[in-house]
Write a protein that holds these residues in place. Sequence first.
Motif, mmCIF file in Angstrom:
data_model
loop_
_atom_site.group_PDB
_atom_site.id
_atom_site.type_symbol
_atom_site.label_atom_id
_atom_site.label_comp_id
_atom_site.label_asym_id
_atom_site.label_seq_id
_atom_site.Cartn_x
_atom_site.Cartn_y
_atom_site.Cartn_z
ATOM 1 N N MET A 1 32.915 12.570 2.610
ATOM 2 C CA MET A 1 33.683 11.171 3.086
ATOM 3 C C MET A 1 33.393 10.252 2.105
ATOM 4 S SD MET A 1 30.294 8.163 4.656
ATOM 5 C CE MET A 1 29.710 9.625 5.504
ATOM 6 N N SER A 2 34.939 9.769 2.837
ATOM 7 C CA SER A 2 36.021 9.199 1.467
ATOM 8 C C SER A 2 35.024 7.722 1.121
ATOM 9 C CB SER A 2 37.362 8.846 1.653
ATOM 10 O OG SER A 2 36.946 7.845 2.655
ATOM 11 N N GLU A 3 35.147 6.400 0.077
ATOM 12 C CA GLU A 3 34.243 6.043 -0.476
ATOM 13 C C GLU A 3 34.983 4.393 0.355
ATOM 14 O OE1 GLU A 3 34.721 5.555 -4.478
ATOM 15 O OE2 GLU A 3 33.656 6.607 -5.434
ATOM 16 N N ILE A 4 36.184 4.640 0.591
ATOM 17 C CA ILE A 4 36.182 3.582 1.210
ATOM 18 C C ILE A 4 35.633 3.601 3.140
ATOM 19 C CG2 ILE A 4 38.997 4.024 2.713
ATOM 20 C CD1 ILE A 4 37.982 0.695 1.707
ATOM 21 N N MET A 5 35.283 4.441 3.416
ATOM 22 C CA MET A 5 34.779 4.933 4.513
ATOM 23 C C MET A 5 33.293 5.012 4.479
ATOM 24 S SD MET A 5 37.548 6.052 7.209
ATOM 25 C CE MET A 5 36.605 6.462 8.064
ATOM 26 N N MET A 6 32.584 5.247 3.777
ATOM 27 C CA MET A 6 31.961 4.495 3.729
ATOM 28 C C MET A 6 31.745 3.220 3.359
ATOM 29 S SD MET A 6 28.931 6.259 0.198
ATOM 30 C CE MET A 6 29.650 8.050 0.831
ATOM 31 N N PHE A 7 32.470 2.281 2.545
ATOM 32 C CA PHE A 7 31.926 0.915 2.736
ATOM 33 C C PHE A 7 32.181 0.662 3.713
ATOM 34 C CE2 PHE A 7 33.533 -2.932 1.304
ATOM 35 C CZ PHE A 7 33.328 -3.275 0.343
ATOM 36 N N LEU A 8 33.223 0.771 4.956
ATOM 37 C CA LEU A 8 33.356 -0.085 5.463
ATOM 38 C C LEU A 8 32.246 0.065 6.655
ATOM 39 C CD1 LEU A 8 37.530 0.616 5.966
ATOM 40 C CD2 LEU A 8 36.266 -1.075 5.791
ATOM 41 N N GLU A 9 31.615 1.929 6.764
ATOM 42 C CA GLU A 9 30.717 1.946 7.941
ATOM 43 C C GLU A 9 29.328 1.361 6.701
ATOM 44 O OE1 GLU A 9 27.385 3.287 9.091
ATOM 45 O OE2 GLU A 9 27.409 3.407 7.033
ATOM 46 N N TYR A 10 29.284 0.805 6.141
ATOM 47 C CA TYR A 10 27.937 0.623 5.421
ATOM 48 C C TYR A 10 27.786 -1.110 5.724
ATOM 49 C CZ TYR A 10 25.980 3.892 2.560
ATOM 50 O OH TYR A 10 25.118 4.798 2.284
ATOM 51 N N ARG A 11 29.348 -1.482 5.166
ATOM 52 C CA ARG A 11 30.135 -3.467 5.892
ATOM 53 C C ARG A 11 29.685 -3.071 7.450
ATOM 54 N NH1 ARG A 11 28.513 -6.374 3.254
ATOM 55 N NH2 ARG A 11 26.870 -4.415 2.755
ATOM 56 N N ILE A 12 29.508 -2.663 8.176
ATOM 57 C CA ILE A 12 29.453 -2.731 10.110
ATOM 58 C C ILE A 12 28.252 -2.868 10.673
ATOM 59 C CG2 ILE A 12 29.742 -1.530 11.445
ATOM 60 C CD1 ILE A 12 32.341 -0.145 10.814
ATOM 61 N N SER A 13 27.323 -1.833 9.297
ATOM 62 C CA SER A 13 25.862 -1.957 9.378
ATOM 63 C C SER A 13 25.250 -3.077 9.195
ATOM 64 C CB SER A 13 25.435 -1.077 8.728
ATOM 65 O OG SER A 13 26.016 0.941 9.032
ATOM 66 N N MET A 14 25.497 -3.541 7.844
ATOM 67 C CA MET A 14 25.536 -4.733 7.928
ATOM 68 C C MET A 14 25.676 -6.270 8.509
ATOM 69 S SD MET A 14 23.568 -6.543 5.485
ATOM 70 C CE MET A 14 22.938 -7.885 5.247
ATOM 71 N N VAL A 15 26.166 -5.979 8.745
ATOM 72 C CA VAL A 15 26.979 -6.836 10.188
ATOM 73 C C VAL A 15 26.156 -7.485 11.021
ATOM 74 C CG1 VAL A 15 28.883 -8.323 12.111
ATOM 75 C CG2 VAL A 15 29.777 -7.510 9.454
ATOM 76 N N PHE A 16 26.185 -6.041 11.476
ATOM 77 C CA PHE A 16 25.015 -5.884 12.743
ATOM 78 C C PHE A 16 23.682 -5.603 12.263
ATOM 79 C CE2 PHE A 16 28.406 -3.628 15.227
ATOM 80 C CZ PHE A 16 28.418 -3.506 16.493
ATOM 81 N N MET A 17 23.397 -6.005 11.513
ATOM 82 C CA MET A 17 21.837 -6.786 11.313
ATOM 83 C C MET A 17 21.640 -7.930 10.971
ATOM 84 S SD MET A 17 21.364 -3.555 7.936
ATOM 85 C CE MET A 17 19.347 -4.725 7.072
ATOM 86 N N LEU A 18 22.722 -8.784 10.446
ATOM 87 C CA LEU A 18 22.717 -9.835 10.480
ATOM 88 C C LEU A 18 22.783 -10.077 12.431
ATOM 89 C CD1 LEU A 18 25.199 -10.886 7.827
ATOM 90 C CD2 LEU A 18 22.581 -10.907 7.516
ATOM 91 N N ILE A 19 23.382 -9.928 12.932
ATOM 92 C CA ILE A 19 23.570 -10.055 14.339
ATOM 93 C C ILE A 19 22.108 -10.316 14.676
ATOM 94 C CG2 ILE A 19 24.449 -10.250 16.772
ATOM 95 C CD1 ILE A 19 26.830 -9.385 14.965
#
Length: 256
Positions: free
Chosen positions: A1-19
């Motif tokens: 898994m590329s680092e940028i894809m991993m980073f974006l996936e973590y950011r998506i998860s964080m957004v939904f955690m906050l929601i």
Amino acid sequence: MSEIMMFLEYRISMVFMLIYMLTFLSLKYSRRKTALIVTGSFLLTNIIENITMLENFPAELNMFLLVLEIIIVQLTAVCLSSYRDMRSVFTGITSATYVLPGNILYMGAVALYKTDPPFWLLALPAGVHLLILLVSAHLLRDKYLEEMEKSSRLWNELWIVPAFFYAITYMLTMWSDSFFKKWQNWVAIFLILILMDIIFIFTIRMISSLHDEEEIENGRELLEIYASGLEGQTEELKKWKNSSGFFAMITSIGIR
């Protein structure tokens, strides 16, 4: 898994955690202050994720940064919530466990690719997070917020349940590079996640039932007190009726 894809996936998860927190917490502050807290939490965790992507970053510090992120998430829940106790901590931990199914599905799908996965694959965890959030909000939100208003010592122990499941799932999936190469592991982890969801639902319903039973018992006690008071008043009325004063009052009324 590329680092940028991993980073974006973590950011998506964080957004939904906050929601998730905004959905399942009784919020303390105005929309403006709430937005500032949420934005600050997102930016802080964003900085941490960027640090882990630095070249020559020591892998030994990954656990330290993970713990730091967990602390930020929990502090975010406590700051947002009207209740500064274990009720907000419980919601913060469940927000982290809530994104696990989408994250695991994404990592499993990535494992099927021999090359870097396409960017559109990020829609998979986002879709799963959104679906679980909508279903949870529809089925549990009102009851959950209602129970959150009732302070209970049970919350001091209940946070252990989602924390336990999160720790098990994280250790199984994150600490093993070959985890998703065997379909048996997929079955095992999804059984764990299903069990986690069932326990969460039963936990909320159990707390609700306990409070309902307490309210019924309190209502029964009040009725008994009220009934005994009426009985005493009835006895007093009977004694007064049989006294000479009662007949004197009736006679005076008749004369008038």
